[in-house]
Design an enzyme around this catalytic site. Structure first.
Site, PDB file in Angstrom:
ATOM      1  N   ARG A 222      -0.905   2.892  -3.529  1.00 41.35           N
ATOM      2  CA  ARG A 222      -2.153   3.632  -3.615  1.00 41.35           C
ATOM      3  C   ARG A 222      -3.174   2.965  -2.689  1.00 41.35           C
ATOM      4  O   ARG A 222      -3.229   1.726  -2.594  1.00 41.35           O
ATOM      5  CB  ARG A 222      -2.696   3.638  -5.048  1.00 41.35           C
ATOM      6  CG  ARG A 222      -1.970   4.555  -6.014  1.00 41.35           C
ATOM      7  CD  ARG A 222      -2.142   6.036  -5.667  1.00 41.35           C
ATOM      8  NE  ARG A 222      -1.490   6.917  -6.640  1.00 41.35           N
ATOM      9  CZ  ARG A 222      -0.267   7.427  -6.486  1.00 41.35           C
ATOM     10  NH1 ARG A 222       0.448   7.159  -5.411  1.00 41.35           N
ATOM     11  NH2 ARG A 222       0.240   8.237  -7.405  1.00 41.35           N
ATOM     12  N   HIS A 270       0.999  10.178   3.255  1.00 41.20           N
ATOM     13  CA  HIS A 270       1.536  10.139   1.876  1.00 41.20           C
ATOM     14  C   HIS A 270       2.887  10.867   1.785  1.00 41.20           C
ATOM     15  O   HIS A 270       3.061  11.813   1.016  1.00 41.20           O
ATOM     16  CB  HIS A 270       0.515  10.750   0.890  1.00 41.20           C
ATOM     17  CG  HIS A 270       0.717  10.265  -0.528  1.00 41.20           C
ATOM     18  ND1 HIS A 270      -0.322   9.908  -1.357  1.00 41.20           N
ATOM     19  CD2 HIS A 270       1.836  10.088  -1.266  1.00 41.20           C
ATOM     20  CE1 HIS A 270       0.145   9.540  -2.539  1.00 41.20           C
ATOM     21  NE2 HIS A 270       1.463   9.637  -2.509  1.00 41.20           N
TER      22      HIS A 270
END
Ligand code: NDP
Ligand code: OXD
Length: 307
Positions: A222, A270
């Protein structure tokens, strides 16, 4: 049983079909339609209204491994189990992404790309695998699978987790007290931690400076675990050689963000491990069946710890 599915992704229809196929005995509806009293929710970054509309829910399934976004929804009912995806086809993808990044770092692909841009022919001294320690920051489902795949290359491997592990041939470190020693031997640091109150901002300048000079960072967990400005600072002053970043504080990464054009940073959107619909639906279906039989399931999130 009745399942309500919520996902903002374009493939909501695919999800619905996969869940219906995996659980033919279930009724499956797609948010914002709520045609029945919902037993189970399958969600990704839901809006607060969703939980207001589903008061009798028995469990909430997260359509991803990381539950940081879900746990921050203020209406998420207390006392209802939150269940995350465990691997579900993501671990193999992480292995591919991390292996590529770590081998590119070890084989100095960034330096050779720079030499090519300058039209310079220079054979750099060979690095030794035994000097190239790889640290898995976060040594859970994904971290351990990545370590197992990297073991064949012969790099010294280390893993850092909250509780101590014993996973040969990995040297296992645990807890805040052992973090400095773990960082100091990580020529390549691979972040596979969840984003929690304890890990947000963990990779600040002080911690990044504990890595050996010339180290590489790979963040596939993250974005908020890293302090962006501190990372740019340690790359600019040459302490870190490169960063490969798949996750960001704000996604999509905003135009003009310094990461976009930094010569030592590789950005991907991502994609290191995407959620696979069929594998995930099968995992969720199997867990719902167990819950319906009163059996325990794995992957229940500890809300206190945040993962
Ligand atoms: P796990 O829960 O299996 O592993 C998390 C690891 O982090 C565990 O080893 C845990 O320790 C450790 N950890 C958590 N908090 C701390 C802490 N405060 N101090 C030390 N160690 C800590 O998660 P997964 O491996 O399945 O996934 C990891 C993360 O990867 C996800 O949370 C998600 O954010 C991210 N992810 C990113 C994807 C992408 O596409 N980029 C795809 C999938 C996941 P312990 O074992 O002791 O509990
Ligand atoms: C996840 C993700 O957490 O895709 O599963 O990031």
């Amino acid at each position: 049983m009745r399942i309500l599915l919520q996902t903002s992704s374009a493939n909501a229809g695919e999800w619905r079909a996969a869940l219906a196929a995996a659980l033919p005995e279930a009724e499956v509806a797609l948010w914002p339609e709520v045609p029945f009293a919902v037993d189970y929710l399958a969600v990704w970054k839901p809006a607060p209204e969703l939980f207001r509309a589903t008061p009798a829910v028995k469990a909430v399934f997260n359509l991803g491994a990381g539950v940081d976004a879900l746990l921050q929804v203020p209406t998420l009912p207390a006392g209802v189990p939150v269940i995350r995806l465990e691997d579900a086809g993501m671990a193999d993808q992480m292995v591919e992404y991390v292996t590529l990044a770590v081998l590119a770092a070890f084989r100095e692909q960034g330096a050779y790309a720079g030499q090519q841009r300058e039209g310079r022919w220079r054979q750099r001294p060979r690095l030794r695998r035994e000097d190239f320690g790889i640290g898995l920051l976060g040594f859970g489902v994904l971290g351990q699978t990545v370590a197992a795949a990297l073991a064949r290359f012969g790099f010294p491997l280390a893993g850092w987790s909250r509780g101590r592990k014993a996973v040969a041939p990995v040297r296992c470190f645990a807890g805040a007290a052992e973090l400095p020693a773990f960082l100091a031997r990580s020529q390549a640091l691979v972040c596979l931690l969840p984003s929690t109150p304890d890990t947000r901002g963990l990779l600040d300048r002080t911690r990044l400076l504990r890595l050996p000079r010339g180290a590489h960072l790979v963040n596939v967990a993250r974005g908020d675990i890293v302090v962006d400005a501190d990372l740019v600072g340690v790359l600019d002053d040459g302490h870190l050689a490169s960063a490969t970043l798949d996750v960001f504080r704000e996604e999509p990464l905003p135009p003009g963000h310094p990461f976009w054009h930094h010569p030592r940073i590789t950005v991907t959107p991502h994609v290191s491990a995407v959620t696979l619909v069929d594998d995930s639906a099968a995992q969720i279906a199997a867990k719902i069946r167990r819950l319906e039989q009163g059996l325990p399931v794995t992957g229940i999130v500890d809300r206190e710890r945040g993962y």
